[in-house]
Design a protein around this motif. Structure first.
Motif, PDB file in Angstrom:
ATOM      1  N   TRP A   1      -1.664   7.033   9.768  1.00 22.11           N
ATOM      2  CA  TRP A   1      -0.894   7.510   8.617  1.00 22.11           C
ATOM      3  C   TRP A   1      -0.301   6.329   7.871  1.00 22.11           C
ATOM      4  O   TRP A   1       0.242   5.399   8.475  1.00 22.11           O
ATOM      5  CB  TRP A   1       0.255   8.400   9.067  1.00 22.11           C
ATOM      6  CG  TRP A   1      -0.124   9.795   9.443  1.00 22.11           C
ATOM      7  CD1 TRP A   1      -1.363  10.357   9.443  1.00 22.11           C
ATOM      8  CD2 TRP A   1       0.770  10.814   9.903  1.00 22.11           C
ATOM      9  NE1 TRP A   1      -1.311  11.655   9.860  1.00 22.11           N
ATOM     10  CE2 TRP A   1      -0.019  11.970  10.145  1.00 22.11           C
ATOM     11  CE3 TRP A   1       2.143  10.866  10.123  1.00 22.11           C
ATOM     12  CZ2 TRP A   1       0.557  13.158  10.611  1.00 22.11           C
ATOM     13  CZ3 TRP A   1       2.709  12.042  10.587  1.00 22.11           C
ATOM     14  CH2 TRP A   1       1.921  13.181  10.823  1.00 22.11           C
ATOM     15  N   GLU A   2      -0.373   6.385   6.548  1.00 29.39           N
ATOM     16  CA  GLU A   2       0.257   5.375   5.700  1.00 29.39           C
ATOM     17  C   GLU A   2       0.635   6.028   4.382  1.00 29.39           C
ATOM     18  O   GLU A   2      -0.147   6.805   3.835  1.00 29.39           O
ATOM     19  CB  GLU A   2      -0.683   4.198   5.470  1.00 29.39           C
ATOM     20  CG  GLU A   2      -0.138   3.102   4.564  1.00 29.39           C
ATOM     21  CD  GLU A   2       1.191   2.542   5.046  1.00 29.39           C
ATOM     22  OE1 GLU A   2       2.180   2.686   4.284  1.00 29.39           O
ATOM     23  OE2 GLU A   2       1.248   1.983   6.149  1.00 29.39           O
ATOM     24  N   VAL A   3       1.836   5.722   3.886  1.00 36.30           N
ATOM     25  CA  VAL A   3       2.305   6.326   2.639  1.00 36.30           C
ATOM     26  C   VAL A   3       2.226   5.363   1.465  1.00 36.30           C
ATOM     27  O   VAL A   3       2.319   5.799   0.313  1.00 36.30           O
ATOM     28  CB  VAL A   3       3.755   6.845   2.790  1.00 36.30           C
ATOM     29  CG1 VAL A   3       3.804   7.962   3.826  1.00 36.30           C
ATOM     30  CG2 VAL A   3       4.717   5.720   3.156  1.00 36.30           C
ATOM     31  N   ASP A   4       2.060   4.082   1.735  1.00 35.62           N
ATOM     32  CA  ASP A   4       1.969   3.097   0.661  1.00 35.62           C
ATOM     33  C   ASP A   4       0.503   2.921   0.267  1.00 35.62           C
ATOM     34  O   ASP A   4      -0.316   2.494   1.088  1.00 35.62           O
ATOM     35  CB  ASP A   4       2.551   1.760   1.111  1.00 35.62           C
ATOM     36  CG  ASP A   4       2.730   0.775  -0.031  1.00 35.62           C
ATOM     37  OD1 ASP A   4       1.840   0.722  -0.914  1.00 35.62           O
ATOM     38  OD2 ASP A   4       3.745   0.069  -0.060  1.00 35.62           O
ATOM     39  N   PRO A   5       0.139   3.241  -0.979  1.00 36.16           N
ATOM     40  CA  PRO A   5      -1.273   3.127  -1.391  1.00 36.16           C
ATOM     41  C   PRO A   5      -1.844   1.731  -1.186  1.00 36.16           C
ATOM     42  O   PRO A   5      -3.041   1.585  -0.881  1.00 36.16           O
ATOM     43  CB  PRO A   5      -1.241   3.511  -2.877  1.00 36.16           C
ATOM     44  CG  PRO A   5       0.014   4.318  -3.042  1.00 36.16           C
ATOM     45  CD  PRO A   5       0.994   3.742  -2.075  1.00 36.16           C
ATOM     46  N   ILE A   6      -1.015   0.706  -1.355  1.00 38.39           N
ATOM     47  CA  ILE A   6      -1.499  -0.665  -1.210  1.00 38.39           C
ATOM     48  C   ILE A   6      -1.963  -0.933   0.209  1.00 38.39           C
ATOM     49  O   ILE A   6      -2.935  -1.661   0.446  1.00 38.39           O
ATOM     50  CB  ILE A   6      -0.395  -1.658  -1.623  1.00 38.39           C
ATOM     51  CG1 ILE A   6      -0.052  -1.499  -3.112  1.00 38.39           C
ATOM     52  CG2 ILE A   6      -0.814  -3.095  -1.332  1.00 38.39           C
ATOM     53  CD1 ILE A   6       1.087  -2.378  -3.577  1.00 38.39           C
ATOM     54  N   ARG A   7      -1.296  -0.334   1.182  1.00 38.95           N
ATOM     55  CA  ARG A   7      -1.585  -0.623   2.586  1.00 38.95           C
ATOM     56  C   ARG A   7      -2.630   0.309   3.195  1.00 38.95           C
ATOM     57  O   ARG A   7      -2.965   0.169   4.358  1.00 38.95           O
ATOM     58  CB  ARG A   7      -0.295  -0.569   3.408  1.00 38.95           C
ATOM     59  CG  ARG A   7       0.687  -1.661   3.033  1.00 38.95           C
ATOM     60  CD  ARG A   7       1.665  -1.937   4.124  1.00 38.95           C
ATOM     61  NE  ARG A   7       2.376  -3.189   3.904  1.00 38.95           N
ATOM     62  CZ  ARG A   7       3.099  -3.813   4.829  1.00 38.95           C
ATOM     63  NH1 ARG A   7       3.198  -3.283   6.042  1.00 38.95           N
ATOM     64  NH2 ARG A   7       3.712  -4.943   4.561  1.00 38.95           N
ATOM     65  N   MET A   8      -3.123   1.245   2.410  1.00 42.08           N
ATOM     66  CA  MET A   8      -4.119   2.156   2.957  1.00 42.08           C
ATOM     67  C   MET A   8      -5.497   1.509   3.089  1.00 42.08           C
ATOM     68  O   MET A   8      -6.332   1.973   3.861  1.00 42.08           O
ATOM     69  CB  MET A   8      -4.209   3.415   2.094  1.00 42.08           C
ATOM     70  CG  MET A   8      -2.943   4.245   2.113  1.00 42.08           C
ATOM     71  SD  MET A   8      -3.111   5.833   1.285  1.00 42.08           S
ATOM     72  CE  MET A   8      -4.102   6.747   2.472  1.00 42.08           C
ATOM     73  N   THR A  27       9.045 -12.970  -0.218  1.00 34.72           N
ATOM     74  CA  THR A  27       7.770 -12.284  -0.427  1.00 34.72           C
ATOM     75  C   THR A  27       7.425 -11.406   0.771  1.00 34.72           C
ATOM     76  O   THR A  27       7.012 -10.249   0.627  1.00 34.72           O
ATOM     77  CB  THR A  27       6.645 -13.301  -0.661  1.00 34.72           C
ATOM     78  OG1 THR A  27       6.921 -14.055  -1.852  1.00 34.72           O
ATOM     79  CG2 THR A  27       5.298 -12.608  -0.813  1.00 34.72           C
ATOM     80  N   ALA A  28       7.589 -11.947   1.971  1.00 34.87           N
ATOM     81  CA  ALA A  28       7.254 -11.209   3.181  1.00 34.87           C
ATOM     82  C   ALA A  28       8.066  -9.926   3.307  1.00 34.87           C
ATOM     83  O   ALA A  28       7.564  -8.907   3.791  1.00 34.87           O
ATOM     84  CB  ALA A  28       7.479 -12.089   4.411  1.00 34.87           C
ATOM     85  N   PHE A  29       9.308  -9.967   2.860  1.00 36.22           N
ATOM     86  CA  PHE A  29      10.205  -8.832   3.047  1.00 36.22           C
ATOM     87  C   PHE A  29      10.211  -7.846   1.880  1.00 36.22           C
ATOM     88  O   PHE A  29      10.726  -6.737   2.020  1.00 36.22           O
ATOM     89  CB  PHE A  29      11.626  -9.328   3.278  1.00 36.22           C
ATOM     90  CG  PHE A  29      11.795 -10.163   4.522  1.00 36.22           C
ATOM     91  CD1 PHE A  29      10.956 -10.010   5.611  1.00 36.22           C
ATOM     92  CD2 PHE A  29      12.796 -11.123   4.594  1.00 36.22           C
ATOM     93  CE1 PHE A  29      11.106 -10.783   6.754  1.00 36.22           C
ATOM     94  CE2 PHE A  29      12.959 -11.893   5.732  1.00 36.22           C
ATOM     95  CZ  PHE A  29      12.120 -11.726   6.818  1.00 36.22           C
ATOM     96  N   SER A  30       9.651  -8.237   0.752  1.00 35.03           N
ATOM     97  CA  SER A  30       9.761  -7.367  -0.415  1.00 35.03           C
ATOM     98  C   SER A  30       8.423  -6.951  -1.021  1.00 35.03           C
ATOM     99  O   SER A  30       8.379  -5.991  -1.795  1.00 35.03           O
ATOM    100  CB  SER A  30      10.594  -8.071  -1.504  1.00 35.03           C
ATOM    101  OG  SER A  30       9.975  -9.282  -1.913  1.00 35.03           O
ATOM    102  N   ASP A  31       7.341  -7.630  -0.699  1.00 34.27           N
ATOM    103  CA  ASP A  31       6.045  -7.334  -1.302  1.00 34.27           C
ATOM    104  C   ASP A  31       5.209  -6.500  -0.333  1.00 34.27           C
ATOM    105  O   ASP A  31       4.779  -6.993   0.713  1.00 34.27           O
ATOM    106  CB  ASP A  31       5.315  -8.634  -1.627  1.00 34.27           C
ATOM    107  CG  ASP A  31       4.004  -8.403  -2.369  1.00 34.27           C
ATOM    108  OD1 ASP A  31       3.605  -7.234  -2.524  1.00 34.27           O
ATOM    109  OD2 ASP A  31       3.379  -9.403  -2.785  1.00 34.27           O
ATOM    110  N   PRO A  32       4.936  -5.224  -0.634  1.00 34.55           N
ATOM    111  CA  PRO A  32       4.161  -4.393   0.288  1.00 34.55           C
ATOM    112  C   PRO A  32       2.734  -4.883   0.482  1.00 34.55           C
ATOM    113  O   PRO A  32       2.089  -4.516   1.466  1.00 34.55           O
ATOM    114  CB  PRO A  32       4.194  -3.011  -0.373  1.00 34.55           C
ATOM    115  CG  PRO A  32       4.499  -3.266  -1.814  1.00 34.55           C
ATOM    116  CD  PRO A  32       5.374  -4.478  -1.831  1.00 34.55           C
ATOM    117  N   ALA A  33       2.246  -5.711  -0.430  1.00 33.01           N
ATOM    118  CA  ALA A  33       0.896  -6.254  -0.277  1.00 33.01           C
ATOM    119  C   ALA A  33       0.848  -7.373   0.753  1.00 33.01           C
ATOM    120  O   ALA A  33      -0.245  -7.797   1.153  1.00 33.01           O
ATOM    121  CB  ALA A  33       0.383  -6.767  -1.619  1.00 33.01           C
TER     122      ALA A  33
END
Length: 294
Positions: free
Chosen positions: A157-164, A277-283
């Motif tokens: 399961w993933e809700v962030d489109p970037i991480r799917m 970047t590591a803490f704020s960028d979902p990519a």
């Protein structure tokens, strides 16, 4: 700030790469980290590092030039080492490090996460996941290790489109599109303890929920649904030496891919921007600090 002199059973390691944890280190950054043994400020973070032995004590059993994984160090004068691996040079007991293949490169710094995933799955009275919550680095490692074990491919399961994106051999979907309610083993890699009731509603009778994330708030759930399901809860702790040995072998023989989980790499001199970047960028799945020019 200085570094404590090495003893006969110590080694001095020149760190080449260290990873930024979006779990524990982000909690330090945001101020949400609960009291933790050895915690204090100022502190040196980091428990994911790989580097080269540049000095070896007579009783260390290591040689100069060997490449090692370092899970942390507490060698600093004037600062707490929690967990102490994000530094250019460290002194540590030789018994704490693990020899690794230099060819792993920056991917060698991810061995702690891989061993953590393996620890959750392997051993007596444990089962591999058929549902994983979260498609970050830990979730991907859980999925890859499940497939490497020859078990059926899990759902993630993933809700962030970037991480799917990025799944190989398993399916990633949003919770809303998943109609299953008979999972036998749900592994949480998201740290979202507030969703515990949702997960309980998705297990089969006698099913298990494994808490593999890090949770800052007290966990609670409605008892009647858990009672009807005869739900079981298990907390996965830190990796052991056996977990590290097993995952190192998988990584070195190519069964477990690590390097492709690194999406960002920056010079250690730009650490401030790298942490943001590591803490704020979902990519950003995994940020690696390169200490080669520090």
């Amino acid at each position: 700030m200085g570094i404590t002199p090495p003893a006969r059973d110590d080694i001095v390691v020149q760190i080449r790469h260290s990873g930024i944890s979006t779990g524990t280190e982000k909690l330090f950054w945001s101020g949400d980290m609960p009291p933790f043994p050895g915690m204090g400020y100022p502190l040196i973070p980091g428990y994911e590092a790989a580097g080269e032995v540049v000095e070896a004590g007579l009783d260390s059993g290591y040689r100069v030039g060997e490449h090692v994984f370092v899970p942390g160090a507490n060698c600093y004068e004037g600062a707490f080492g929690l967990f102490g691996a994000a530094a250019q040079t460290i002194v540590t007991k030789a018994s704490r490090v693990t020899r690794i293949d230099r060819g792993l490169g920056a991917g060698g710094a991810l061995l702690a996460l891989a061993a953590t995933a393996r620890h959750a799955m392997a051993g007596p009275n444990k089962s591999v996941p058929d549902l994983i919550i979260g498609h970050g680095v830990l979730g991907r490692l859980l999925a890859r290790l499940t497939i490497a074990a020859g078990a059926p491919a899990p759902t993630v399961w993933e809700v962030d489109p970037i991480r799917m994106a990025g799944a190989k051999g398993y399916q990633v979907m949003t919770p809303e599109t998943d109609t299953r309610r008979d999972y036998t083993s749900i592994y949480d890699a998201s740290g979202r303890g507030d969703l515990l009731n949702e997960w309980i509603g998705r297990i089969a009778k006698g099913g298990e929920i494994v808490l593999a994330g890090f949770y800052t708030a007290p966990l609670q759930f409605a008892f009647p649904p858990a009672f009807m399901k005869e739900a079981r809860l298990r907390i996965s702790a830190e990796w052991t030496a056996d977990d590290m040995t097993a995952t190192r072998a998988l990584a070195e023989n190519g069964t477990l891919r690590l390097a492709d989980l690194i999406t960002h790499e920056q010079a250690a001199e730009t650490a401030t921007a790298a942490y943001e970047t590591a803490f704020s960028d979902p990519a950003c799945l995994k940020m690696i600090l390169n200490w080669g020019t520090a």
